[in-house]
Design a protein around this motif. Structure first.
Motif, PDB file in Angstrom:
ATOM      1  N   ASP A  67     -17.706  33.453  54.613  1.00 54.12           N
ATOM      2  CA  ASP A  67     -16.683  32.434  54.870  1.00 54.12           C
ATOM      3  C   ASP A  67     -15.288  32.931  54.462  1.00 54.12           C
ATOM      4  OD1 ASP A  67     -18.623  30.733  55.834  1.00 54.12           O
ATOM      5  OD2 ASP A  67     -18.799  29.537  53.985  1.00 54.12           O
ATOM      6  N   ALA A  68     -15.237  33.668  53.369  1.00 56.33           N
ATOM      7  CA  ALA A  68     -13.931  34.187  52.926  1.00 56.33           C
ATOM      8  C   ALA A  68     -13.376  35.181  53.936  1.00 56.33           C
ATOM      9  CB  ALA A  68     -14.080  34.841  51.555  1.00 56.33           C
ATOM     10  N   ILE A  69     -14.215  36.094  54.454  1.00 55.74           N
ATOM     11  CA  ILE A  69     -13.741  37.082  55.445  1.00 55.74           C
ATOM     12  C   ILE A  69     -13.300  36.368  56.715  1.00 55.74           C
ATOM     13  CG2 ILE A  69     -14.500  38.985  56.915  1.00 55.74           C
ATOM     14  CD1 ILE A  69     -16.285  39.905  54.621  1.00 55.74           C
ATOM     15  N   ASN A  70     -14.120  35.351  57.138  1.00 57.39           N
ATOM     16  CA  ASN A  70     -13.763  34.601  58.346  1.00 57.39           C
ATOM     17  C   ASN A  70     -12.448  33.848  58.140  1.00 57.39           C
ATOM     18  OD1 ASN A  70     -16.004  35.460  59.809  1.00 57.39           O
ATOM     19  ND2 ASN A  70     -17.283  33.779  59.005  1.00 57.39           N
ATOM     20  N   ALA A  71     -12.286  33.308  56.949  1.00 55.75           N
ATOM     21  CA  ALA A  71     -11.021  32.619  56.682  1.00 55.75           C
ATOM     22  C   ALA A  71      -9.855  33.608  56.722  1.00 55.75           C
ATOM     23  CB  ALA A  71     -11.078  31.917  55.322  1.00 55.75           C
ATOM     24  N   GLY A  72     -10.117  34.834  56.218  1.00 51.64           N
ATOM     25  CA  GLY A  72      -9.071  35.858  56.254  1.00 51.64           C
ATOM     26  C   GLY A  72      -8.770  36.295  57.660  1.00 51.64           C
ATOM     27  N   MET A  73      -9.736  36.151  58.558  1.00 53.03           N
ATOM     28  CA  MET A  73      -9.532  36.508  59.958  1.00 53.03           C
ATOM     29  C   MET A  73      -8.913  35.377  60.757  1.00 53.03           C
ATOM     30  SD  MET A  73     -10.457  39.598  60.193  1.00 53.03           S
ATOM     31  CE  MET A  73     -11.402  40.812  59.317  1.00 53.03           C
ATOM     32  N   GLY A  74      -8.622  34.260  60.102  1.00 58.16           N
ATOM     33  CA  GLY A  74      -7.974  33.170  60.785  1.00 58.16           C
ATOM     34  C   GLY A  74      -8.904  32.056  61.218  1.00 58.16           C
ATOM     35  N   MET A  75     -10.134  32.112  60.832  1.00 54.57           N
ATOM     36  CA  MET A  75     -11.072  31.031  61.200  1.00 54.57           C
ATOM     37  C   MET A  75     -11.012  29.908  60.173  1.00 54.57           C
ATOM     38  SD  MET A  75     -14.394  33.233  62.376  1.00 54.57           S
ATOM     39  CE  MET A  75     -14.295  34.468  63.657  1.00 54.57           C
ATOM     40  N   ILE A 137     -12.131  38.660  46.336  1.00 53.35           N
ATOM     41  CA  ILE A 137     -11.842  37.778  47.476  1.00 53.35           C
ATOM     42  C   ILE A 137     -10.446  37.180  47.314  1.00 53.35           C
ATOM     43  CG2 ILE A 137     -12.486  35.573  48.544  1.00 53.35           C
ATOM     44  CD1 ILE A 137     -15.391  36.343  48.086  1.00 53.35           C
ATOM     45  N   ASP A 138     -10.068  36.869  46.069  1.00 46.94           N
ATOM     46  CA  ASP A 138      -8.729  36.328  45.866  1.00 46.94           C
ATOM     47  C   ASP A 138      -7.683  37.367  46.254  1.00 46.94           C
ATOM     48  OD1 ASP A 138      -9.755  33.912  45.022  1.00 46.94           O
ATOM     49  OD2 ASP A 138      -9.647  34.417  42.874  1.00 46.94           O
ATOM     50  N   ARG A 139      -7.899  38.626  45.879  1.00 48.04           N
ATOM     51  CA  ARG A 139      -6.941  39.685  46.259  1.00 48.04           C
ATOM     52  C   ARG A 139      -6.942  39.868  47.774  1.00 48.04           C
ATOM     53  NH1 ARG A 139      -9.277  42.225  41.758  1.00 48.04           N
ATOM     54  NH2 ARG A 139     -10.577  43.502  43.160  1.00 48.04           N
ATOM     55  N   TYR A 140      -8.184  39.714  48.356  1.00 55.42           N
ATOM     56  CA  TYR A 140      -8.276  39.871  49.812  1.00 55.42           C
ATOM     57  C   TYR A 140      -7.482  38.785  50.526  1.00 55.42           C
ATOM     58  CZ  TYR A 140     -10.359  39.525  54.449  1.00 55.42           C
ATOM     59  OH  TYR A 140     -10.550  39.428  55.800  1.00 55.42           O
ATOM     60  N   MET A 141      -7.510  37.614  50.049  1.00 54.51           N
ATOM     61  CA  MET A 141      -6.809  36.515  50.708  1.00 54.51           C
ATOM     62  C   MET A 141      -5.284  36.627  50.535  1.00 54.51           C
ATOM     63  SD  MET A 141      -9.182  34.898  52.216  1.00 54.51           S
ATOM     64  CE  MET A 141      -8.222  33.504  52.782  1.00 54.51           C
ATOM     65  N   LYS A 142      -4.835  37.365  49.502  1.00 51.97           N
ATOM     66  CA  LYS A 142      -3.394  37.504  49.278  1.00 51.97           C
ATOM     67  C   LYS A 142      -2.805  38.651  50.101  1.00 51.97           C
ATOM     68  CE  LYS A 142      -3.534  35.659  44.583  1.00 51.97           C
ATOM     69  NZ  LYS A 142      -3.297  35.947  43.160  1.00 51.97           N
ATOM     70  N   LEU A 143      -3.676  39.479  50.668  1.00 54.62           N
ATOM     71  CA  LEU A 143      -3.163  40.584  51.490  1.00 54.62           C
ATOM     72  C   LEU A 143      -2.583  40.058  52.800  1.00 54.62           C
ATOM     73  CD1 LEU A 143      -6.078  43.190  51.060  1.00 54.62           C
ATOM     74  CD2 LEU A 143      -3.797  43.280  50.032  1.00 54.62           C
ATOM     75  N   PRO A 144      -1.654  40.871  53.379  1.00 54.02           N
ATOM     76  CA  PRO A 144      -1.164  40.481  54.707  1.00 54.02           C
ATOM     77  C   PRO A 144      -2.329  40.471  55.695  1.00 54.02           C
ATOM     78  CG  PRO A 144       0.285  42.115  53.734  1.00 54.02           C
ATOM     79  CD  PRO A 144      -0.888  42.036  52.849  1.00 54.02           C
ATOM     80  N   GLU A 145      -2.111  39.734  56.753  1.00 58.63           N
ATOM     81  CA  GLU A 145      -3.219  39.569  57.700  1.00 58.63           C
ATOM     82  C   GLU A 145      -3.624  40.912  58.299  1.00 58.63           C
ATOM     83  OE1 GLU A 145      -4.290  36.970  61.703  1.00 58.63           O
ATOM     84  OE2 GLU A 145      -2.393  36.658  60.649  1.00 58.63           O
ATOM     85  N   ALA A 146      -2.711  41.808  58.508  1.00 61.00           N
ATOM     86  CA  ALA A 146      -3.040  43.104  59.098  1.00 61.00           C
ATOM     87  C   ALA A 146      -3.872  43.937  58.141  1.00 61.00           C
ATOM     88  CB  ALA A 146      -1.770  43.845  59.477  1.00 61.00           C
ATOM     89  N   ASP A 147      -3.613  43.818  56.827  1.00 60.48           N
ATOM     90  CA  ASP A 147      -4.376  44.622  55.852  1.00 60.48           C
ATOM     91  C   ASP A 147      -5.805  44.059  55.641  1.00 60.48           C
ATOM     92  OD1 ASP A 147      -2.180  46.222  55.515  1.00 60.48           O
ATOM     93  OD2 ASP A 147      -1.423  45.096  53.763  1.00 60.48           O
ATOM     94  N   ARG A 148      -5.962  42.821  55.986  1.00 62.19           N
ATOM     95  CA  ARG A 148      -7.288  42.239  55.759  1.00 62.19           C
ATOM     96  C   ARG A 148      -8.355  42.869  56.643  1.00 62.19           C
ATOM     97  NH1 ARG A 148      -5.447  35.864  55.799  1.00 62.19           N
ATOM     98  NH2 ARG A 148      -4.128  35.973  53.901  1.00 62.19           N
ATOM     99  N   ARG A 149      -7.909  43.566  57.726  1.00 64.77           N
ATOM    100  CA  ARG A 149      -8.880  44.185  58.604  1.00 64.77           C
ATOM    101  C   ARG A 149      -9.131  45.632  58.208  1.00 64.77           C
ATOM    102  NH1 ARG A 149      -9.610  41.051  63.175  1.00 64.77           N
ATOM    103  NH2 ARG A 149      -8.101  39.317  63.378  1.00 64.77           N
ATOM    104  N   ASP A 150      -8.564  46.047  57.122  1.00 65.58           N
ATOM    105  CA  ASP A 150      -8.752  47.414  56.657  1.00 65.58           C
ATOM    106  C   ASP A 150     -10.206  47.610  56.271  1.00 65.58           C
ATOM    107  OD1 ASP A 150      -8.591  49.935  55.678  1.00 65.58           O
ATOM    108  OD2 ASP A 150      -7.225  49.451  54.009  1.00 65.58           O
TER     109      ASP A 150
END
Length: 540
Positions: A67-75, A137-150
Motif C-alpha cells: 500500500d505504501a509503494i502504491n501510494a507513492g506511485m499515486g494510487m 517507508i517514511d523516507r520513501y514517501m518524502k522523496l520526490p515522485e521521480a525518485d520513488r521509482r528508483d
C-alpha cells in the motif's frame, strides 16, 4: 445374625443403589474426560486464534509495504491504517488484548500474552524490524515522485519487508512448535486421565460386584448342600444390609428351621414306632384273651342246652304224672328227686352265667384300654400332621430351593392322615364292640334273673311234691303247677341260650376287631418306618 460393620461405603447400600453407584462412577469418569477434552479444545481454540493472528502479521507487513509503494506511485491506498492495525496487533500480542482479524469488517478477538519467552523475544525483534521498515517507508514517501521509482529505493523497501516477514515467520514457527508440544501434552494428559478413570471405574465395579456375587455364590453352595441332605453346614456370615444380606439371613433361618424340623420329626417317628410296638403287643394279647372268652362262652352255651334238654324231660315227666294220678304217690319220690336235680342244675347255670358276666366286664375293660391307646395314636398322628404343616410352610418361604423338602413335608402329612384314618376305623370298631358287650351284659343279667326265678319255682315244685305224698286229692292241681313252672323254666333256659349265643357272637366280633387293630398297628409301624427313612436323608 446381625450384619457386620461396614468397611466400604457401599456395603450398607441396597443392590439397586450399588448398581447405580457403578453407573455413577463410570459417568463421573466420562464427565471428567469430557470436561478435560472441552478444556483442551478451548485451549486449542485460543492457540488457533493466536496462531492466526501471528500468521496474519506477515500478510499485514506485505500489504503495508504494497500500500505504501502504491501510494507513492499515486494510487489511493490507506497504508497508514494498515500500519496502525499492524502496530496495534503486535502490541496486543506482546501484552495481551484485542487484535483485528479482518481489515474489511474490523473483527477482533482477545489474545493472551505470549505463552513462551522465545515467542515474546521474536515479537519484540519483529517490532524493531517493523520500526525500521516504517522509517524506510517514511523516507520513501518524502522523496520526490521521480525518485520513488528508483530501483534501489524499491529494493530497500523489499529487503525491509522480507526481513520483517521472516521475523514474523520465526514467531509463527516458535508458536507452532509450542502448539505441537501443547497438543502432545494434552493428548498425554487425556490418555492418563482416561486410564485413571477407567481403572478407578473398573476397580470400583469389581469391588461392588464382588460384594454382591460372593454372598450369592455362598448362598448357592449352601442351597446345594441342603438339597443334598447335608444340614451340618455352618451359618453364612452376613456382611451387608442389602437384599443379598437379607437373602443370607433367610438362608440361615431356613437352615435352623430345617434342623429343628428334622430333629423333631425323627424323635416323633421313633416315639411312634415304640408306641406302635406297645399297641401291637397289647392287641395281640387282647385277641388271645378274646378267643379264649369265645371258647368259654361256647362251652357255657353247650351246658345250657343240655340243661334245657333236662328241663324238657322234667316237663314231660310232670305231664305224665298229671295224666296218671293213680301213680302219683309211687312216682312222687322220683319227681322230688328230679326237681332237686333241676334246682342243682339251675344253681350251676347261675354260677356259670355269673362267670360269663365277669368275663364280659373284663372284656369291656380291655376294650376301654384299647380305646385309650388309640387316642394316644391319634394324638401322635395330629402332632405329625402339625410338624408336616410347619415343614410345608418353611419350604414355601424358601422358594425354589425348598421345593424338595416340600415333597417330604407332603409325604409326612399324607402319612399322618393315614394314621388318623386308621385310628378312626379302630375307634369305630371299638365302639361297636362296646355296644355289643353292653347288650351282652344286659342279657346276662336278664338270664340270671330268670335262673333265679326258675330256681324259686323248682323249690315250690319240690314242696308241692312233698305235700303230694300226704294228699292224693290235691295231686292233680299241684302237678299242674309243676307243669307250668317247668314251662317257664324251659322258656328261661332258651333265653339264656340265646343270650349266650349273642355273647359268643360279640366275642367273635371283638376277636375280629382286634385283628383289624393289629393290622392298623402294623400299618402305623410301616408309616413310622417310612418317616424314619425319609428323615435319614438329612444329616445333622
Amino acid at each position: 445374625m446381625h450384619p457386620a460393620s461396614s468397611v466400604l461405603p457401599w456395603q450398607g447400600k441396597r443392590v439397586g443403589t450399588k448398581l447405580m453407584l457403578i453407573t455413577g462412577i463410570f459417568a463421573a469418569a466420562i464427565l471428567v474426560l469430557i470436561l478435560s477434552t472441552i478444556g483442551a479444545l478451548r485451549s486449542q481454540q485460543n492457540d488457533a486464534a493466536y496462531a492466526d493472528a501471528i500468521g496474519r502479521q506477515r500478510f499485514l507487513i506485505q500489504r503495508y509495504v504494497a500500500d505504501a509503494i502504491n501510494a507513492g506511485m499515486g494510487m489511493q491506498t490507506d497504508y497508514l491504517r494498515t500500519k496502525q492495525v499492524l502496530d496495534s496487533n503486535l502490541s496486543a500480542m506482546l501484552a495481551g488484548g484485542p487484535v483485528v482479524v479482518s481489515l474489511d469488517s474490523n473483527a477482533q478477538v482477545d489474545l493472551p500474552p505470549p505463552v513462551t519467552e522465545e515467542i515474546a523475544t521474536a515479537l519484540r525483534d519483529q517490532r524493531l524490524l517493523l520500526n525500521r521498515l516504517s522509517a524506510s517507508i517514511d523516507r520513501y514517501m518524502k522523496l520526490p515522485e521521480a525518485d520513488r521509482r528508483d530501483p534501489a529505493v524499491l529494493e530497500e523497501l523489499a529487503r525491509g519487508r522480507v526481513e520483517t516477514g521472516l521475523k514474523a515467520d520465526d514467531a509463527v514457527k516458535l508458536f507452532v512448535r509450542y502448539a505441537q508440544n501443547e497438543v502432545s501434552r494434552i493428548v498425554g494428559v487425556q490418555i492418563a486421565l482416561g486410564i485413571i478413570a477407567v481403572l478407578a471405574g473398573v476397580l470400583a465395579a469389581l469391588l461392588i460386584s464382588r460384594s454382591i456375587v460372593q454372598p450369592l455364590q455362598q448362598c448357592v453352595a449352601l442351597a446345594g448342600a441342603i438339597a443334598a441332605g447335608d444340614l451340618r453346614q455352618q451359618p453364612l456370615p452376613v456382611r451387608s444390609r442389602d437384599e443379598v444380606g437379607q437373602l443370607t439371613e433367610s438362608f440361615n433361618a431356613m437352615l435352623e428351621a430345617l434342623r429343628a424340623i428334622t430333629t423333631e420329626t425323627r424323635s416323633t417317628a421313633a416315639h411312634l414306632a415304640a408306641s406302635v410296638q406297645e399297641i401291637l403287643a397289647s392287641i395281640q394279647e387282647q385277641a388271645s384273651s378274646t378267643r379264649e372268652q369265645a371258647a368259654a362262652v361256647q362251652e357255657i352255651t353247650t351246658t345250657v342246652e343240655e340243661i334245657g334238654q333236662s328241663a324238657q324231660q322234667v316237663a314231660e315227666m310232670a305231664r305224665e304224672v298229671g295224666s296218671a294220678a293213680d301213680s302219683i304217690a309211687g312216682s312222687g319220690q322220683t319227681g322230688l328227686t328230679a326237681v332237686q336235680e333241676a334246682t342243682a342244675a339251675m344253681e350251676a347255670i347261675r354260677s356259670q352265667t355269673e362267670n360269663v358276666a365277669e368275663t364280659i366286664v373284663a372284656l369291656s375293660e380291655r376294650t376301654q384300654a384299647i380305646g385309650d391307646i388309640v387316642s394316644s395314636v391319634n394324638e401322635i398322628a395330629e402332632q405329625s400332621n402339625l410338624v408336616a404343616l410347619n415343614a410345608a410352610i418353611e419350604a414355601a418361604g424358601a422358594g425354589e430351593q425348598g421345593r424338595r423338602f416340600s415333597v417330604v413335608a407332603n409325604e409326612m402329612k399324607a402319612l399322618a392322615d393315614q394314621a388318623k384314618e386308621a385310628t378312626k376305623q379302630v375307634r369305630s370298631i371299638l365302639e361297636q364292640t362296646q355296644r355289643n358287650i353292653s347288650s351282652s351284659v344286659l342279657l346276662t343279667e336278664e338270664a340270671l334273673k330268670r335262673v333265679s326265678a326258675g330256681r324259686d319255682k323248682a323249690a315250690t315244685a319240690e314242696e308241692v311234691i312233698r305235700q303230694m305224698a300226704g294228699s292224693v286229692r290235691d295231686t292233680s292241681g299241684s302237678f299242674q303247677q309243676v307243669v307250668g313252672a317247668t314251662g317257664q323254666q324251659q322258656i328261661g333256659l332258651e333265653q339264656i341260650a340265646q343270650g349266650l349265643q349273642q355273647i359268643r357272637q360279640a366275642s367273635v366280633q371283638a376277636a375280629s376287631g382286634t385283628d383289624q387293630l393289629a393290622k392298623a398297628a402294623e400299618s402305623l409301624g410301616q408309616l413310622g418306618g417310612t418317616m424314619t427313612r425319609l428323615m435319614e436323608k438329612y444329616r445333622l
